[in-house]
Design an enzyme around this catalytic site. Structure first.
Site, short mmCIF file in Angstrom:
data_model
loop_
_atom_site.label_atom_id
_atom_site.label_comp_id
_atom_site.label_asym_id
_atom_site.label_seq_id
_atom_site.Cartn_x
_atom_site.Cartn_y
_atom_site.Cartn_z
N ASN A 85 6.34 50.06 3.73
CA ASN A 85 6.72 51.46 3.86
C ASN A 85 7.53 51.83 2.62
OD1 ASN A 85 5.56 51.60 6.43
ND2 ASN A 85 7.43 50.83 7.39
N GLN A 92 10.24 54.43 5.18
CA GLN A 92 11.15 53.35 4.75
C GLN A 92 12.57 53.67 5.20
OE1 GLN A 92 11.37 52.69 0.47
NE2 GLN A 92 12.45 50.74 0.75
N HIS A 98 10.44 45.47 1.09
CA HIS A 98 10.10 44.48 2.11
C HIS A 98 8.69 44.70 2.60
CE1 HIS A 98 11.96 47.95 4.13
NE2 HIS A 98 11.14 47.71 5.14
P1 AMP Z 1 11.26 50.00 7.26
O1 AMP Z 1 11.23 51.07 8.31
O2 AMP Z 1 9.91 49.68 6.69
O3 AMP Z 1 12.31 50.26 6.20
O4 AMP Z 1 11.64 48.69 8.04
C1 AMP Z 1 12.92 48.16 8.15
C2 AMP Z 1 12.81 47.07 9.18
O5 AMP Z 1 13.94 46.26 9.08
C3 AMP Z 1 12.73 47.58 10.64
O6 AMP Z 1 11.54 47.11 11.25
C4 AMP Z 1 13.98 46.98 11.27
O7 AMP Z 1 13.77 46.58 12.60
C5 AMP Z 1 14.28 45.81 10.36
N1 AMP Z 1 15.67 45.40 10.29
C6 AMP Z 1 16.76 46.17 10.01
N2 AMP Z 1 17.88 45.43 9.99
C7 AMP Z 1 17.49 44.16 10.27
C8 AMP Z 1 18.18 42.92 10.41
N3 AMP Z 1 19.51 42.83 10.25
N4 AMP Z 1 17.46 41.80 10.71
C9 AMP Z 1 16.13 41.88 10.87
N5 AMP Z 1 15.42 43.01 10.74
C10 AMP Z 1 16.08 44.13 10.45
#
Ligand code: AMP
Ligand code: ZN
Length: 112
Positions: A85, A92, A98
């Site tokens: 994303n 994002q 990521h």
């Molecule tokens: P995005 O929406 O592509 O930016 O995805 C961010 C992702 O990070 C989401 O799926 C969240 O659930 C995940 N996320 C956020 N903080 C953490 C964390 N501390 N440990 C594991 N996953 C996380």
């Protein structure tokens, strides 16, 4: 810098780590959207896909090599999805590059 994924790399925030090498870290997503849902991140802080530079090519190569290794370890032979994303319209929420890897269920397309 206030970046949750940089804090995970430093070990200041705990994560369920599943893979680590010189370039990348992979850990389980906090809110899994599939039976298998992990994130692969570069250890280096890169904001998103728009900020990748020529010098980052080894990192990106290792992101996909690590996805391949983990997919084999987790027996994702029926397939999986890699999602990046980027930016606001891309959904994002964490501003550290990521790649989501989702598997062990049939995934819909288009994503909506
Ligand atoms: P995005 O929406 O592509 O930016 O995805 C961010 C992702 O990070 C989401 O799926 C969240 O659930 C995940 N996320 C956020 N903080 C953490 C964390 N501390 N440990 C594991 N996953 C996380
Ligand atoms: Zn970061």
């Amino acid at each position: 810098m206030d970046c949750v994924f940089c804090e995970i790399v430093k070990g200041n925030i705990l994560s369920e780590k599943i893979y680590e090498d010189e370039y990348v870290l992979a850990f389980k997503d906090l809110k899994p959207q599939a039976p298998v849902h992990f994130l692969v991140i570069p250890k280096k802080h890169i904001k998103n896909a728009l900020e990748i530079k020529e010098e980052d090519k080894d990192i990106l190569y290792n992101v996909f090599l690590s996805i391949q290794k983990i997919a084999k370890e987790l027996d994702l032979k029926d397939g999986f999805r890699v999602v990046n994303n980027c930016g606001e319209d891309g959904g994002q929420t964490v501003l550290h590059l990521h790649f989501h890897v989702l598997g062990k269920r049939k995934l819909n397309w288009p994503p909506g």
